[in-house]
Design a protein around this motif. Structure first.
Motif, PDB file in Angstrom:
ATOM      1  N   UNK A 155     -12.619   4.131   3.632  1.00  0.00           N
ATOM      2  CA  UNK A 155     -13.333   5.410   3.505  1.00  0.00           C
ATOM      3  C   UNK A 155     -12.561   6.530   4.199  1.00  0.00           C
ATOM      4  N   UNK A 156     -11.926   6.230   5.332  1.00  0.00           N
ATOM      5  CA  UNK A 156     -11.126   7.245   6.030  1.00  0.00           C
ATOM      6  C   UNK A 156      -9.954   7.690   5.165  1.00  0.00           C
ATOM      7  N   UNK A 157      -9.306   6.732   4.508  1.00  0.00           N
ATOM      8  CA  UNK A 157      -8.194   7.085   3.615  1.00  0.00           C
ATOM      9  C   UNK A 157      -8.684   7.932   2.444  1.00  0.00           C
ATOM     10  N   UNK A 169       0.828  -1.200   0.000  1.00  0.00           N
ATOM     11  CA  UNK A 169       0.000   0.000   0.000  1.00  0.00           C
ATOM     12  C   UNK A 169       0.868   1.259   0.000  1.00  0.00           C
ATOM     13  N   UNK A 170       1.938   1.239   0.800  1.00  0.00           N
ATOM     14  CA  UNK A 170       2.849   2.394   0.842  1.00  0.00           C
ATOM     15  C   UNK A 170       3.483   2.630  -0.520  1.00  0.00           C
ATOM     16  N   UNK A 171       3.905   1.552  -1.191  1.00  0.00           N
ATOM     17  CA  UNK A 171       4.497   1.695  -2.528  1.00  0.00           C
ATOM     18  C   UNK A 171       3.491   2.299  -3.508  1.00  0.00           C
ATOM     19  N   UNK A 172       2.235   1.890  -3.393  1.00  0.00           N
ATOM     20  CA  UNK A 172       1.206   2.406  -4.287  1.00  0.00           C
ATOM     21  C   UNK A 172       0.962   3.896  -4.055  1.00  0.00           C
ATOM     22  N   UNK A 173       0.945   4.311  -2.796  1.00  0.00           N
ATOM     23  CA  UNK A 173       0.762   5.728  -2.490  1.00  0.00           C
ATOM     24  C   UNK A 173       1.928   6.564  -3.028  1.00  0.00           C
ATOM     25  N   UNK A 174       3.143   6.043  -2.902  1.00  0.00           N
ATOM     26  CA  UNK A 174       4.323   6.765  -3.385  1.00  0.00           C
ATOM     27  C   UNK A 174       4.347   6.789  -4.906  1.00  0.00           C
ATOM     28  N   UNK A 175       4.128   5.616  -5.526  1.00  0.00           N
ATOM     29  CA  UNK A 175       4.191   5.533  -6.986  1.00  0.00           C
ATOM     30  C   UNK A 175       3.127   6.395  -7.649  1.00  0.00           C
ATOM     31  N   UNK A 223       1.782   9.004  -6.388  1.00  0.00           N
ATOM     32  CA  UNK A 223       1.924  10.388  -5.915  1.00  0.00           C
ATOM     33  C   UNK A 223       0.632  10.887  -5.239  1.00  0.00           C
ATOM     34  N   UNK A 224       0.055  10.026  -4.403  1.00  0.00           N
ATOM     35  CA  UNK A 224      -1.160  10.375  -3.688  1.00  0.00           C
ATOM     36  C   UNK A 224      -0.790  11.014  -2.355  1.00  0.00           C
ATOM     37  N   UNK A 225      -1.322  12.184  -2.107  1.00  0.00           N
ATOM     38  CA  UNK A 225      -0.986  12.956  -0.899  1.00  0.00           C
ATOM     39  C   UNK A 225      -2.212  13.131   0.002  1.00  0.00           C
ATOM     40  N   UNK A 226      -1.957  13.306   1.320  1.00  0.00           N
ATOM     41  CA  UNK A 226      -0.671  13.313   2.029  1.00  0.00           C
ATOM     42  C   UNK A 226      -0.203  11.886   2.310  1.00  0.00           C
ATOM     43  N   UNK A 227       0.864  11.470   1.679  1.00  0.00           N
ATOM     44  CA  UNK A 227       1.220  10.060   1.670  1.00  0.00           C
ATOM     45  C   UNK A 227       1.529   9.499   3.060  1.00  0.00           C
ATOM     46  N   UNK A 228       2.214  10.290   3.927  1.00  0.00           N
ATOM     47  CA  UNK A 228       2.566   9.761   5.250  1.00  0.00           C
ATOM     48  C   UNK A 228       1.313   9.459   6.069  1.00  0.00           C
ATOM     49  N   UNK A 229       0.359  10.364   6.014  1.00  0.00           N
ATOM     50  CA  UNK A 229      -0.890  10.156   6.761  1.00  0.00           C
ATOM     51  C   UNK A 229      -1.661   8.975   6.185  1.00  0.00           C
ATOM     52  N   UNK A 230      -1.721   8.902   4.862  1.00  0.00           N
ATOM     53  CA  UNK A 230      -2.441   7.809   4.211  1.00  0.00           C
ATOM     54  C   UNK A 230      -1.799   6.457   4.517  1.00  0.00           C
TER      55      UNK A 230
END
Length: 285
Positions: free
Chosen positions: A102-104, A54-60, A62-69
């Motif tokens: 849904x929170x994400x 999931x972290x790789x997908x958020x980074x790849x 470019x979905x923000x705010x990535x750390x919170x997500x």
């Protein structure tokens, strides 16, 4: 200078191949050992895989705010596993997953980002929860995950060697230039052989098998799973091209990221989740 430089690239390619093999063997041995042991060691491996994927997908993407997500996604997957392994009813576990997704989606900053975050959590949940659900089911046990591993791994290995030895027309050159139709068919044959072998070996070992696991059914489902595994690989290749990255991450030496390693496994996990849903509803044995 050109002719002298050309041979120098070969050892590098050979080292890369051996690095892939070595890391694959180590990872495979660890996963199989955890599969046999079961319990939280097995669940922990897949929880970590889901979180990192999931972290790789958020980074790849470019979905923000990535750390919170990433933190929210990790919390959702952890809560899902606690719910699942704690014996909570399936609707309660699904509610935990959907609320976390849904929170994400709510936290993400754009419309597309909300979609990527929501779908990303669901995809990560398939990786984190489905192998564990199969392993924890008394009527399935380690045979279910072992079948998944056999199908996905044999698809990859057989497709690689068939494509290298036979070659021929490309499968989808715009998406993945190295994949061929011969490789795809080789992977299909390898998956059917390996997938069908799992219940045979399990039966000889005296393990309990689901009543629906006749050899013709297993062979057919193994073929379908191989096609889905290869489709998952192609979809991830298309996503990487879309976002302009070579690998989803660098956590696995010689392989890239968790998404790179589990793209096909994810597709088979979705198929296994459908089986669990149908079985839970009493539609299949």
């Amino acid at each position: 200078m050109t002719s002298a430089a050309a041979p120098a690239a070969r050892p590098s390619g050979r080292r890369e191949l051996w690095l892939r093999v070595a890391s694959g063997v180590v990872l495979g041995a660890g996963v199989l050992a955890a599969l046999v042991y079961g319990g939280w060691p097995f669940a922990g491996i897949w929880l970590a895989a889901g979180i990192v994927g999931f972290a790789e997908w958020m980074v790849m993407s470019r979905t923000e705010p990535r750390e919170v997500l990433i933190a929210l996604g990790a919390a959702t997957l952890g809560a899902l596993l606690l719910c699942q392994r704690g014996g909570a009813p399936t609707p309660a576990c699904l509610a935990v997953l959907l609320l976390g997704a849904a929170a994400c989606a709510t936290v993400a900053r754009t419309g597309r980002g909300r979609f990527r975050a929501f779908v990303g959590v669901l995809g990560a949940a398939a990786i984190a929860a489905v192998p564990v659900a199969l392993r924890d089911d008394p009527a399935i046990g380690l045979v279910g995950p072992a079948w998944m591993f056999a199908v996905v791994w044999s698809t990859d290995i057989a497709a690689y060697f068939a494509g290298r030895k036979i070659g021929g027309p490309k499968l989808m050159p715009r998406v993945s230039p190295n994949k061929t139709w011969s490789g795809a068919l080789g992977g299909l044959v390898g998956a059917v052989a390996a997938g069908t072998l799992v219940p045979v070996v399990a039966d000889l070992a005296g393990m309990t098998l689901p009543s629906a696991a006749s050899l013709p059914v297993v062979a057919g489902v193994s073929a379908l799973a191989s096609v889905l595994s290869q489709a998952g690989d192609l979809i991830e290749s298309g996503l990487k091209r879309h976002y302009g990255v070579k690998d989803s991450g660098k956590i696995i030496p010689g392989h890239g990221g968790v998404m790179d390693r589990l793209d096909g496994f994810f597709a088979v996990a979705v198929l296994a989740a459908l089986y669990l849903a149908l079985r839970g509803g009493g539609l299949i044995a």
